[in-house]
Design a protein around this motif. Structure first.
Motif, mmCIF file in Angstrom:
data_model
loop_
_atom_site.group_PDB
_atom_site.id
_atom_site.type_symbol
_atom_site.label_atom_id
_atom_site.label_comp_id
_atom_site.label_asym_id
_atom_site.label_seq_id
_atom_site.Cartn_x
_atom_site.Cartn_y
_atom_site.Cartn_z
ATOM 1 N N GLY A 139 0.813 -1.209 0.000
ATOM 2 C CA GLY A 139 0.000 0.000 0.000
ATOM 3 C C GLY A 139 0.843 1.253 0.000
ATOM 4 N N THR A 140 1.872 1.276 0.836
ATOM 5 C CA THR A 140 2.752 2.446 0.891
ATOM 6 C C THR A 140 3.506 2.633 -0.405
ATOM 7 O OG1 THR A 140 3.035 2.101 3.270
ATOM 8 C CG2 THR A 140 4.635 3.511 2.172
ATOM 9 N N GLU A 260 -7.162 -16.824 9.070
ATOM 10 C CA GLU A 260 -7.883 -16.186 10.171
ATOM 11 C C GLU A 260 -7.560 -14.704 10.275
ATOM 12 O OE1 GLU A 260 -10.106 -17.492 12.100
ATOM 13 O OE2 GLU A 260 -9.963 -19.499 11.277
ATOM 14 N N GLN A 261 -6.595 -14.289 9.532
ATOM 15 C CA GLN A 261 -6.141 -12.907 9.624
ATOM 16 C C GLN A 261 -7.214 -11.954 9.133
ATOM 17 O OE1 GLN A 261 -2.426 -12.316 7.687
ATOM 18 N NE2 GLN A 261 -2.958 -10.290 6.993
ATOM 19 N N ASP A 262 -7.367 -10.842 9.788
ATOM 20 C CA ASP A 262 -8.312 -9.817 9.380
ATOM 21 C C ASP A 262 -7.768 -9.112 8.160
ATOM 22 O OD1 ASP A 262 -10.022 -7.737 9.057
ATOM 23 O OD2 ASP A 262 -9.794 -6.915 11.083
ATOM 24 N N GLY A 263 -8.424 -9.298 7.017
ATOM 25 C CA GLY A 263 -7.919 -8.740 5.768
ATOM 26 C C GLY A 263 -7.824 -7.234 5.780
ATOM 27 N N THR A 264 -8.634 -6.586 6.618
ATOM 28 C CA THR A 264 -8.588 -5.127 6.639
ATOM 29 C C THR A 264 -7.262 -4.616 7.159
ATOM 30 O OG1 THR A 264 -9.621 -5.084 8.828
ATOM 31 C CG2 THR A 264 -11.075 -4.954 6.928
ATOM 32 N N GLU A 265 -6.544 -5.442 7.944
ATOM 33 C CA GLU A 265 -5.249 -5.016 8.438
ATOM 34 C C GLU A 265 -4.211 -4.994 7.329
ATOM 35 O OE1 GLU A 265 -4.777 -3.759 11.403
ATOM 36 O OE2 GLU A 265 -6.902 -4.082 11.755
ATOM 37 N N VAL A 266 -4.383 -5.905 6.318
ATOM 38 C CA VAL A 266 -3.453 -5.949 5.207
ATOM 39 C C VAL A 266 -3.588 -4.719 4.333
ATOM 40 C CG1 VAL A 266 -2.759 -7.253 3.156
ATOM 41 C CG2 VAL A 266 -3.460 -8.465 5.231
ATOM 42 N N VAL A 267 -4.848 -4.246 4.184
ATOM 43 C CA VAL A 267 -5.106 -3.101 3.324
ATOM 44 C C VAL A 267 -4.463 -1.845 3.874
ATOM 45 C CG1 VAL A 267 -6.920 -1.653 2.352
ATOM 46 C CG2 VAL A 267 -7.237 -4.120 2.501
ATOM 47 N N GLY A 268 -4.514 -1.664 5.185
ATOM 48 C CA GLY A 268 -3.912 -0.485 5.780
ATOM 49 C C GLY A 268 -4.943 0.594 6.071
ATOM 50 N N SER A 269 -4.460 1.712 6.548
ATOM 51 C CA SER A 269 -5.318 2.816 6.959
ATOM 52 C C SER A 269 -5.575 3.760 5.797
ATOM 53 C CB SER A 269 -4.652 3.569 8.113
ATOM 54 O OG SER A 269 -5.244 4.845 8.275
ATOM 55 N N GLY A 270 -6.853 4.193 5.657
ATOM 56 C CA GLY A 270 -7.190 5.151 4.618
ATOM 57 C C GLY A 270 -6.505 6.487 4.826
ATOM 58 N N LEU A 271 -6.419 6.921 6.078
ATOM 59 C CA LEU A 271 -5.765 8.200 6.366
ATOM 60 C C LEU A 271 -4.273 8.152 6.052
ATOM 61 C CD1 LEU A 271 -7.505 9.276 9.702
ATOM 62 C CD2 LEU A 271 -7.741 10.332 7.450
ATOM 63 N N GLN A 272 -3.636 7.043 6.385
ATOM 64 C CA GLN A 272 -2.204 6.911 6.081
ATOM 65 C C GLN A 272 -1.970 6.905 4.576
ATOM 66 O OE1 GLN A 272 -1.063 3.314 8.089
ATOM 67 N NE2 GLN A 272 -0.680 4.328 10.042
ATOM 68 N N ALA A 273 -2.814 6.175 3.845
ATOM 69 C CA ALA A 273 -2.668 6.140 2.386
ATOM 70 C C ALA A 273 -2.903 7.514 1.782
ATOM 71 C CB ALA A 273 -3.649 5.125 1.796
ATOM 72 N N ALA A 274 -3.902 8.242 2.304
ATOM 73 C CA ALA A 274 -4.190 9.583 1.803
ATOM 74 C C ALA A 274 -3.028 10.526 2.065
ATOM 75 C CB ALA A 274 -5.465 10.113 2.452
ATOM 76 N N ALA A 275 -2.472 10.454 3.277
ATOM 77 C CA ALA A 275 -1.340 11.326 3.612
ATOM 78 C C ALA A 275 -0.128 11.011 2.740
ATOM 79 C CB ALA A 275 -0.984 11.159 5.094
ATOM 80 N N SER A 276 0.119 9.714 2.511
ATOM 81 C CA SER A 276 1.248 9.335 1.662
ATOM 82 C C SER A 276 1.042 9.832 0.238
ATOM 83 C CB SER A 276 1.419 7.812 1.658
ATOM 84 O OG SER A 276 1.741 7.340 2.939
ATOM 85 N N SER A 277 -0.166 9.657 -0.287
ATOM 86 C CA SER A 277 -0.448 10.106 -1.656
ATOM 87 C C SER A 277 -0.271 11.605 -1.787
ATOM 88 C CB SER A 277 -1.872 9.708 -2.059
ATOM 89 O OG SER A 277 -1.978 8.320 -2.190
ATOM 90 N N PHE A 278 -0.794 12.339 -0.806
ATOM 91 C CA PHE A 278 -0.665 13.799 -0.844
ATOM 92 C C PHE A 278 0.803 14.212 -0.846
ATOM 93 C CE2 PHE A 278 -0.186 17.995 0.933
ATOM 94 C CZ PHE A 278 -1.228 18.723 0.386
#
Length: 358
Positions: A139-140, A260-278
Motif C-alpha cells: 500500500g505504501t 484467520e487474519q483480518d484482511g482489513t489489516e493488510v489493506v492499511g489505513s485510509g488516512l495513512q494512504a491519503a497522507a502518503s499520496s498527498f
C-alpha cells in the motif's frame, strides 16, 4: 568430494577463486540480513548463509593449495552486503533474487549440478521472503510510486502546456503550484476513498466469529453447517467431513485453507494512504516548477525542469524495477518515455491552442 579436473590452467584457477569469493560474499549478505530479522525469517536466512558456506567449502577443497590469499567478491555483491547492513531488507532481497538467478544462469560446466540446483532454489526462498515484505509495504509503495509519478507527469505536462501556449514565467509558476495543490488533494481524497472502500468490502466478507457459539446447539442430523464451508469454496465431501467433526467434537477448528487474519489489516489505513499520496504527489509535482520557483525563466528553466523531472521519473521507475525483480534500467527508461511522451503531447496542444487564440 569435489570432482578432480586434472591439470588446471591459470584461467580455471582464477574462475574458481572468483566463485569462492562470491560464495563467501553471498553468505555474508545473508548473515547481515539475518542480524536484522527475528523468528522464522532469521532462521531461513541463516540456513541460506550455511548453504553458501557449504558451496564455498567446495571451491576451497577444489582449489587446495591454489586458493591463495582471500579475495573480494564481485562489486555488485559487495554493494549488496553494504546495503544489507544499513537499509530496508525488501530492496536487498529483490536484488539478491536477481543475483541468485544470475548465478544459476551463468553457471558453467565446472559448477556441479547440485550447486546450480541449490542456487535456483535459493532464488525461490528469497522470492518467498521478499513476498512477505512486499505485501507489508504494497500500500505504501503504491501510494509513493503512483503519487510521485502522477505528480511529475501531470505537472510537467501542465507546465509545458501553458509554456507552449505562450504563458509568462510568473503564470507558469502560478499554474504549476495550483496544479500541485489540486492534484495532491485529489490524489489524497481518491486514495482515502479507495482504501476505505476496500476495507469495508473485506470487513463485509469476513466470517462472523460469534456464529461459532451456535455450533454446539445444532441438530446433529439436520443442520446447514456444511453449507458454510461449501460457500467458502470447500468441496462437498470435505465440507461434510469437517462439519461432522465439529458437531461431534463440539469444538471449533480452523477451516483448512482459510486465513484467520483480518484482511482489513493488510489493506492499511485510509488516512495513512491519503497522507502518503498527498505528500508524494506534492513532491513529484514540485520538481517541474522548481526551476521557475527559484527565478529561472525561458529555455533554461524548461531544460532544468525536464532534467530534474526526468531524473525523478527514472528513479521511481528503477525502484519499482528493483522491487519487482525486473530490470531497473528498463523500468526507468519506460517511466521516462511515458512521462515525457505525455508532456510532449500537452506541449504540442499548448502550441496549437496558443496559435489559435493568438
Amino acid at each position: 568430494m569435489p570432482e578432480e579436473y586434472g591439470a588446471r590452467s591459470p584461467a580455471q584457477v582464477r574462475r574458481w577463486r572468483r566463485a569462492l569469493a562470491d560464495e563467501r560474499e553471498e553468505a555474508r549478505i545473508y548473515l547481515e540480513l539475518a542480524a536484522r530479522r527475528t523468528g522464522e525469517e532469521r532462521e531461513v536466512l541463516l540456513g541460506l548463509a550455511e548453504a553458501e558456506k557449504r558451496h564455498a567449502a567446495y571451491w576451497e577443497e577444489l582449489l587446495g593449495d591454489d586458493e591463495g590469499e582471500p579475495r573480494r567478491g564481485a562489486l555488485r555483491l559487495r554493494l549488496l552486503a553494504w546495503l544489507a547492513g544499513r537499509f530496508g531488507w525488501v530492496f536487498v532481497l529483490a536484488l539478491m533474487q536477481q543475483a541468485e538467478a544470475r548465478s544459476y544462469q551463468e553457471a558453467d560446466a565446472e559448477v556441479p549440478a547440485v550447486i546450480s540446483a541449490d542456487e535456483r532454489i535459493h532464488g525461490e526462498v528469497v522470492r518467498g521472503l521478499g513476498a512477505r515484505g512486499r505485501a507489508q509495504m504494497s500500500g505504501t509503495l503504491r501510494a509513493a510510486v503512483f503519487g510521485a509519478n502522477d505528480g511529475m507527469v501531470s505537472n510537467l505536462a501542465l507546465v509545458l502546456g501553458v509554456i507552449g501556449g505562450g504563458a509568462t514565467a510568473q503564470a507558469v509558476l502560478l499554474t504549476g503550484m495550483a496544479g500541485l495543490l489540486a492534484g495532491a488533494l485529489s490524489m489524497a481524497a481518491g486514495e482515502y476513498i479507495s482504501v476505505s472502500s476496500q476495507r469495508e468490502l473485506l470487513a463485509a466478507s469476513k466470517p462472523d466469529r460469534s456464529a461459532r457459539s451456535s455450533v454446539g446447539e445444532l441438530d446433529v442430523d439436520e443442520n446447514e453447517l456444511a453449507l458454510v464451508y461449501r460457500a467458502r469454496g470447500m468441496p462437498v465431501e470435505e465440507a461434510e467431513r469437517v462439519a461432522n467433526e465439529m458437531l461431534h467434537k463440539r469444538r471449533i477448528e480452523r477451516v483448512p485453507g482459510q486465513a484467520e487474519q483480518d484482511g482489513t489489516e493488510v489493506v492499511g489505513s485510509g488516512l495513512q494512504a491519503a497522507a502518503s499520496s498527498f505528500a508524494f504527489f506534492a513532491v513529484g509535482a514540485l520538481l517541474p516548477v522548481l526551476p521557475f520557483a527559484i527565478g529561472l525563466s525561458g529555455t533554461l528553466a524548461v531544460v532544468a525542469a525536464g532534467v530534474i523531472t526526468g531524473a525523478g521519473l527514472m528513479l521511481t521507475g528503477g525502484a519499482v524495477g528493483v522491487l519487482t525483480g525486473a530490470s531497473p534500467l528498463w523500468r526507468a527508461l519506460r517511466q521516462f518515455a511515458i512521462g515525457f511522451g505525455a508532456a510532449l503531447a500537452t506541449y504540442l496542444l499548448g502550441l496549437a491552442f496558443g496559435a489559435i487564440l493568438g
